[in-house]
Scaffold this motif. Structure first.
Motif, PDB file in Angstrom:
ATOM      1  N   GLU A   8       0.823  -1.214   0.000  1.00  0.00           N
ATOM      2  CA  GLU A   8       0.000   0.000   0.000  1.00  0.00           C
ATOM      3  C   GLU A   8       0.859   1.267   0.000  1.00  0.00           C
ATOM      4  O   GLU A   8       0.424   2.318  -0.454  1.00  0.00           O
ATOM      5  CB  GLU A   8      -0.919   0.008   1.224  1.00  0.00           C
ATOM      6  CG  GLU A   8      -2.043  -1.026   1.148  1.00  0.00           C
ATOM      7  CD  GLU A   8      -2.877  -1.049   2.411  1.00  0.00           C
ATOM      8  OE1 GLU A   8      -3.651  -1.997   2.590  1.00  0.00           O
ATOM      9  OE2 GLU A   8      -2.749  -0.110   3.202  1.00  0.00           O
ATOM     10  N   ASP A  29       1.598   3.267  -3.331  1.00  0.00           N
ATOM     11  CA  ASP A  29       0.611   4.199  -3.900  1.00  0.00           C
ATOM     12  C   ASP A  29       0.143   5.168  -2.823  1.00  0.00           C
ATOM     13  O   ASP A  29       0.522   5.070  -1.656  1.00  0.00           O
ATOM     14  CB  ASP A  29      -0.586   3.412  -4.453  1.00  0.00           C
ATOM     15  CG  ASP A  29      -0.130   2.319  -5.412  1.00  0.00           C
ATOM     16  OD1 ASP A  29      -0.468   1.148  -5.167  1.00  0.00           O
ATOM     17  OD2 ASP A  29       0.593   2.655  -6.372  1.00  0.00           O
ATOM     18  N   LYS A  30      -0.677   6.083  -3.203  1.00  0.00           N
ATOM     19  CA  LYS A  30      -1.220   7.005  -2.204  1.00  0.00           C
ATOM     20  C   LYS A  30      -2.177   6.241  -1.289  1.00  0.00           C
ATOM     21  O   LYS A  30      -2.813   5.265  -1.709  1.00  0.00           O
ATOM     22  CB  LYS A  30      -1.941   8.157  -2.892  1.00  0.00           C
ATOM     23  CG  LYS A  30      -3.039   7.763  -3.863  1.00  0.00           C
ATOM     24  CD  LYS A  30      -3.562   8.997  -4.579  1.00  0.00           C
ATOM     25  CE  LYS A  30      -4.597   8.592  -5.633  1.00  0.00           C
ATOM     26  NZ  LYS A  30      -5.107   9.761  -6.357  1.00  0.00           N
ATOM     27  N   ALA A  49      -5.076   4.604   0.595  1.00  0.00           N
ATOM     28  CA  ALA A  49      -6.441   4.329   0.154  1.00  0.00           C
ATOM     29  C   ALA A  49      -7.020   3.223   1.027  1.00  0.00           C
ATOM     30  O   ALA A  49      -6.318   2.598   1.817  1.00  0.00           O
ATOM     31  CB  ALA A  49      -6.445   3.931  -1.323  1.00  0.00           C
ATOM     32  N   GLY A  50      -8.303   2.994   0.867  1.00  0.00           N
ATOM     33  CA  GLY A  50      -8.954   1.918   1.594  1.00  0.00           C
ATOM     34  C   GLY A  50      -9.960   2.439   2.598  1.00  0.00           C
ATOM     35  O   GLY A  50     -10.185   3.640   2.732  1.00  0.00           O
ATOM     36  N   THR A  51     -10.571   1.499   3.307  1.00  0.00           N
ATOM     37  CA  THR A  51     -11.607   1.816   4.285  1.00  0.00           C
ATOM     38  C   THR A  51     -11.096   1.592   5.697  1.00  0.00           C
ATOM     39  O   THR A  51     -10.464   0.581   5.975  1.00  0.00           O
ATOM     40  CB  THR A  51     -12.859   0.946   4.053  1.00  0.00           C
ATOM     41  OG1 THR A  51     -13.372   1.193   2.741  1.00  0.00           O
ATOM     42  CG2 THR A  51     -13.944   1.261   5.080  1.00  0.00           C
ATOM     43  N   ALA A  70      -3.660   3.975   5.986  1.00  0.00           N
ATOM     44  CA  ALA A  70      -4.828   4.836   6.171  1.00  0.00           C
ATOM     45  C   ALA A  70      -5.131   5.033   7.654  1.00  0.00           C
ATOM     46  O   ALA A  70      -5.396   6.152   8.116  1.00  0.00           O
ATOM     47  CB  ALA A  70      -6.041   4.244   5.452  1.00  0.00           C
ATOM     48  N   TYR A  93      -7.224  13.299   1.839  1.00  0.00           N
ATOM     49  CA  TYR A  93      -7.030  11.911   1.395  1.00  0.00           C
ATOM     50  C   TYR A  93      -8.331  11.400   0.766  1.00  0.00           C
ATOM     51  O   TYR A  93      -9.093  10.652   1.386  1.00  0.00           O
ATOM     52  CB  TYR A  93      -6.620  11.031   2.579  1.00  0.00           C
ATOM     53  CG  TYR A  93      -5.343  11.487   3.244  1.00  0.00           C
ATOM     54  CD1 TYR A  93      -4.103  11.256   2.651  1.00  0.00           C
ATOM     55  CD2 TYR A  93      -5.369  12.172   4.457  1.00  0.00           C
ATOM     56  CE1 TYR A  93      -2.924  11.677   3.240  1.00  0.00           C
ATOM     57  CE2 TYR A  93      -4.198  12.602   5.060  1.00  0.00           C
ATOM     58  CZ  TYR A  93      -2.980  12.357   4.443  1.00  0.00           C
ATOM     59  OH  TYR A  93      -1.818  12.784   5.038  1.00  0.00           O
ATOM     60  N   PRO A  94      -8.600  11.782  -0.470  1.00  0.00           N
ATOM     61  CA  PRO A  94      -9.887  11.453  -1.103  1.00  0.00           C
ATOM     62  C   PRO A  94     -10.097   9.966  -1.359  1.00  0.00           C
ATOM     63  O   PRO A  94     -11.226   9.546  -1.613  1.00  0.00           O
ATOM     64  CB  PRO A  94      -9.839  12.243  -2.418  1.00  0.00           C
ATOM     65  CG  PRO A  94      -8.384  12.463  -2.684  1.00  0.00           C
ATOM     66  CD  PRO A  94      -7.743  12.607  -1.344  1.00  0.00           C
ATOM     67  N   ASP A  95      -9.027   9.154  -1.318  1.00  0.00           N
ATOM     68  CA  ASP A  95      -9.173   7.721  -1.586  1.00  0.00           C
ATOM     69  C   ASP A  95      -9.356   6.901  -0.313  1.00  0.00           C
ATOM     70  O   ASP A  95      -9.387   5.669  -0.363  1.00  0.00           O
ATOM     71  CB  ASP A  95      -7.953   7.208  -2.360  1.00  0.00           C
ATOM     72  CG  ASP A  95      -7.871   7.821  -3.749  1.00  0.00           C
ATOM     73  OD1 ASP A  95      -8.918   7.859  -4.428  1.00  0.00           O
ATOM     74  OD2 ASP A  95      -6.786   8.275  -4.146  1.00  0.00           O
ATOM     75  N   ILE A  96      -9.451   7.566   0.824  1.00  0.00           N
ATOM     76  CA  ILE A  96      -9.694   6.872   2.084  1.00  0.00           C
ATOM     77  C   ILE A  96     -11.158   7.043   2.477  1.00  0.00           C
ATOM     78  O   ILE A  96     -11.687   8.149   2.442  1.00  0.00           O
ATOM     79  CB  ILE A  96      -8.775   7.404   3.204  1.00  0.00           C
ATOM     80  CG1 ILE A  96      -7.318   7.082   2.896  1.00  0.00           C
ATOM     81  CG2 ILE A  96      -9.167   6.799   4.558  1.00  0.00           C
ATOM     82  CD1 ILE A  96      -6.341   7.626   3.931  1.00  0.00           C
ATOM     83  N   GLU A  97     -11.795   5.942   2.821  1.00  0.00           N
ATOM     84  CA  GLU A  97     -13.171   5.973   3.318  1.00  0.00           C
ATOM     85  C   GLU A  97     -13.160   5.622   4.802  1.00  0.00           C
ATOM     86  O   GLU A  97     -12.404   4.751   5.228  1.00  0.00           O
ATOM     87  CB  GLU A  97     -14.043   4.965   2.566  1.00  0.00           C
ATOM     88  CG  GLU A  97     -14.181   5.270   1.085  1.00  0.00           C
ATOM     89  CD  GLU A  97     -15.017   4.224   0.370  1.00  0.00           C
ATOM     90  OE1 GLU A  97     -15.497   3.278   1.047  1.00  0.00           O
ATOM     91  OE2 GLU A  97     -15.169   4.333  -0.862  1.00  0.00           O
TER      92      GLU A  97
END
Length: 296
Positions: free
Chosen positions: A85, A88-89, A91-93, A283, A118-122
């Motif tokens: 991980e 890459d930038k 990411a994930g939940t 994340a 961090y727009p790719d983190i939920e």
């Protein structure tokens, strides 16, 4: 070093209880996998698997070996996943279990700053007043008071020390006398709290000069919601026991009257916690750093 491959092969067969399914996962042929297991058994001088025409089961030695090696392989896989991980930038939940108060007062304000960066983190937050087992329930982290965090967890302080406040509306105190001691609350309409961790109605914890008093007042209302306790107090329906930060604005504008303030000392605030044996995802590491309390 090839023994590690053999052990991984054994773990796959033991967990799947099938050479065919395990071979598909490992991307090898069933015959090659069967030979690998036979070679391992010969080297160990022990039978690890019992094979029939329909199923595969671990022997006593096999079960013992699986209990030993399976967690290690899971940890290695988690470490490799965490490293991948980093390429890459983030990411994930990130799944977090928390009570309503820390979710509103700490997590939500932090997410306002965190998510746009961090727009790719939920982030998924589940409100739960129980002392949830975050590992078995599939959560990445939880939020609890400092003294409630288990010793085998990593804990990150995310909030200041806290105080509670006993409050009611001016209209309520026109009908009932202002309490001077905790015992006086037994003659009042207490807006009670039901929490699963306490097995029922939550006792209000009051303390002064080293003397602790647990108050279980009577009342017509019982909630497990912070908002409903607050609105009921504002409407004059009773006396509420609330986190101080939630009622200070209403005390300041006169909507609520605070009583027994000298019976409400501060206590350790909230901590984010997660398993020490599991590699935290990038994340979660980023979110934990944003939440970390850097106050007094």
């Amino acid at each position: 070093m090839e023994n590690f491959n053999d052990l991984a092969a054994f773990a796959a067969v033991a967990r799947e209880r099938s050479f065919t399914r395990a071979a598909a996962k490992l991307r090898v042929s069933p015959s090659a996998l069967s030979q690998t297991i036979r070679n391992l058994e010969e080297r160990l001088g022990l039978r690890l698997l019992t094979r029939t025409t329909r199923s595969v089961a671990s022997t006593e030695a096999g079960e013992r070996l699986l209990r030993t090696i399976a967690p290690r392989f899971e940890e290695i896989e988690a470490e490799l996943a965490a490293l991948s991980e980093l390429r890459d930038k983030p990411a994930g939940t990130v799944r977090i279990t928390a009570g309503e108060h820390p979710a509103i007062s700490i997590l939500q304000p932090a997410l306002k700053r965190f998510l746009p960066v961090y727009p790719d983190i939920e982030v998924e937050i589940i409100i739960d007043y129980g002392l949830t087992d975050i590992v078995s329930e599939g959560f990445d982290a939880g939020v609890r008071m400092g003294e409630q965090v288990a010793k085998d967890m990593i804990a990150v302080r995310i909030g200041p020390n806290m105080r509670m406040a006993v409050v009611a509306s001016p209209a309520y105190f026109e009908r009932y006398p202002i309490p001077g001691t905790p015992q006086d609350l037994t003659a009042h309409q207490c807006i009670n709290i039901r929490l699963p961790t306490y097995g029922g109605i939550f006792a209000w914890g009051l303390e002064k000069d080293g003397r602790e008093v647990k108050v279980r007042g009577e009342g017509q209302l019982v909630f497990n919601s912070l908002g409903m306790r607050l609105s009921s107090a504002l409407e004059g329906l009773g006396v509420a026991y609330m986190p101080e930060d939630q009622v200070l604005p209403y005390i300041a504008d006169g909507s609520l009257v605070r009583v027994l303030e000298d019976w409400c000392p501060s206590f350790p605030g909230y901590h984010l916690y997660y398993p020490s044996r599991r590699q935290q995802s990038p994340a979660l590491a980023l979110l934990a750093d944003v939440l970390r309390y850097r106050g007094d």
